[in-house]
Scaffold this motif. Sequence first.
Motif, mmCIF file in Angstrom:
data_model
loop_
_atom_site.group_PDB
_atom_site.id
_atom_site.type_symbol
_atom_site.label_atom_id
_atom_site.label_comp_id
_atom_site.label_asym_id
_atom_site.label_seq_id
_atom_site.Cartn_x
_atom_site.Cartn_y
_atom_site.Cartn_z
ATOM 1 N N ILE A 113 1.092 -1.249 0.270
ATOM 2 C CA ILE A 113 -0.173 0.014 -0.205
ATOM 3 C C ILE A 113 0.833 1.015 0.404
ATOM 4 C CG2 ILE A 113 -1.298 1.079 1.459
ATOM 5 C CD1 ILE A 113 -2.878 -1.447 2.170
ATOM 6 N N ARG A 114 2.138 0.916 0.921
ATOM 7 C CA ARG A 114 2.749 1.960 0.971
ATOM 8 C C ARG A 114 3.759 2.916 -0.837
ATOM 9 N NH1 ARG A 114 8.445 3.974 0.043
ATOM 10 N NH2 ARG A 114 9.124 1.740 0.248
ATOM 11 N N ARG A 115 3.937 1.926 -1.480
ATOM 12 C CA ARG A 115 4.030 1.512 -2.504
ATOM 13 C C ARG A 115 3.420 1.843 -3.379
ATOM 14 N NH1 ARG A 115 9.206 -1.886 -4.465
ATOM 15 N NH2 ARG A 115 9.857 -2.214 -2.558
ATOM 16 N N ILE A 148 -0.046 9.031 -11.946
ATOM 17 C CA ILE A 148 0.233 7.276 -11.677
ATOM 18 C C ILE A 148 1.468 7.856 -12.622
ATOM 19 C CG2 ILE A 148 0.116 4.913 -11.676
ATOM 20 C CD1 ILE A 148 -2.098 6.413 -10.046
ATOM 21 N N ASP A 149 2.493 6.935 -11.551
ATOM 22 C CA ASP A 149 4.426 7.405 -11.688
ATOM 23 C C ASP A 149 3.938 5.694 -12.444
ATOM 24 O OD1 ASP A 149 7.195 6.839 -11.919
ATOM 25 O OD2 ASP A 149 6.609 8.462 -10.850
ATOM 26 N N LEU A 150 4.250 5.290 -14.069
ATOM 27 C CA LEU A 150 4.487 4.113 -13.854
ATOM 28 C C LEU A 150 5.525 3.161 -13.858
ATOM 29 C CD1 LEU A 150 2.843 4.126 -17.750
ATOM 30 C CD2 LEU A 150 1.884 2.678 -15.697
ATOM 31 N N THR A 151 6.762 3.836 -13.503
ATOM 32 C CA THR A 151 7.875 2.722 -12.650
ATOM 33 C C THR A 151 7.990 2.616 -11.702
ATOM 34 O OG1 THR A 151 9.148 4.535 -14.316
ATOM 35 C CG2 THR A 151 10.360 3.205 -12.640
ATOM 36 N N ALA A 199 6.125 -1.188 -7.715
ATOM 37 C CA ALA A 199 5.111 -2.729 -6.560
ATOM 38 C C ALA A 199 4.624 -3.613 -7.082
ATOM 39 C CB ALA A 199 3.647 -0.910 -6.568
ATOM 40 N N ALA A 200 4.486 -3.539 -8.873
ATOM 41 C CA ALA A 200 4.189 -4.877 -9.133
ATOM 42 C C ALA A 200 4.664 -6.098 -9.254
ATOM 43 C CB ALA A 200 3.913 -4.759 -10.512
ATOM 44 N N GLY A 227 9.595 -4.574 -17.308
ATOM 45 C CA GLY A 227 11.074 -5.479 -16.375
ATOM 46 C C GLY A 227 11.238 -4.664 -15.181
ATOM 47 N N ARG A 228 11.885 -5.239 -14.010
ATOM 48 C CA ARG A 228 11.990 -4.408 -13.204
ATOM 49 C C ARG A 228 13.112 -3.078 -12.984
ATOM 50 N NH1 ARG A 228 11.769 -9.320 -9.052
ATOM 51 N NH2 ARG A 228 11.733 -10.423 -9.562
ATOM 52 N N GLN A 229 11.749 -2.176 -11.414
ATOM 53 C CA GLN A 229 11.817 -0.904 -11.252
ATOM 54 C C GLN A 229 12.614 -0.959 -10.096
ATOM 55 O OE1 GLN A 229 11.135 1.103 -14.398
ATOM 56 N NE2 GLN A 229 10.919 -0.499 -15.511
#
Length: 300
Positions: free
Chosen positions: A31-33, A268-271, A276-277, A297-299
């Motif tokens: 939730i924080r992320r 929304i900040d996609l990165t 978070a995903a 990929g991983r951010q």
Amino acid sequence: MQHVKIVEVGPRDGLQNEKQQVPLAAKLELIRRLAGAGFAAIEAGAFVSPKWVPQMADSAELLKALDASDTIDTIAYPVLVPNEQGLDAALAAGAREIAVFGAASESFSQKNINASIAESLRRFESVMRRAQAANIRVRGYVSCVVGCPYEGQVAPAKVAEVAAALLDMGCYEISLGDTIGVGTPASVHLMLDAVLRKAPADRLAGHFHDTYGMAIANIRAALDSGIRVFDASVAGLGGCPYARGASGNVASEDVAYLLQGEGYHTGIDLTKLVAAAWYIADALGKPPASKLAHALGRQA
């Protein structure tokens, strides 16, 4: 630039169907992320029987922890409430917004909450009165707005009837859920045409599952009908525990990518969202279901 709101439902609707118990600390970090990624509304939990939905057993602890956070005044953290007992627990935990849920299918309503549609609406009347007296905002959900796992196709007029009833009770917004993900743009347009005759577009939201890969196309169809709020779940988590074969909600990051590409503002900040995903996917020990998470990929 027009604004479209994404309501993040991953911490509740996404996680409720996961068999692996997610620790409270991991839920709070998720939730924080999500808050850091820019969501203005994050569905945090559900005050339902832990016997039936054990993943939500810590919703009171979670809500109390959020109440001490620095985002409580800027972000809505709605929780699902099925009845007055659930409302009691939500109020004791400090809930500021709740959601009630009905269905447009009689069979689904019976199997999901053991009540007819009419009975479920009567059950919500006392919940609504008490919530309004406590200055608690209430959002309404309507499940099976296109198809039902037990009845097949659902009549658009029935969806409109239930949505109108929830609005009349005092819900500020109605989320229309394609619970088993059978919708197509054509069926979504037919459903919305009926609902929009009884409810304005600015009081409606779309909630699409991706069982047949149609969720993004259905969101695009709903945009054409004037809908500007959509529910989505980080990493495509979730599904419906009462609907066999129903895969997860549409992924928040895929929805955000669509909307930004179509020229809408989401905030929304996609990165950060993709990060978070991957975070919650790693916590669950499985890859994200979203296309964008794999594409980027991983951010960090």
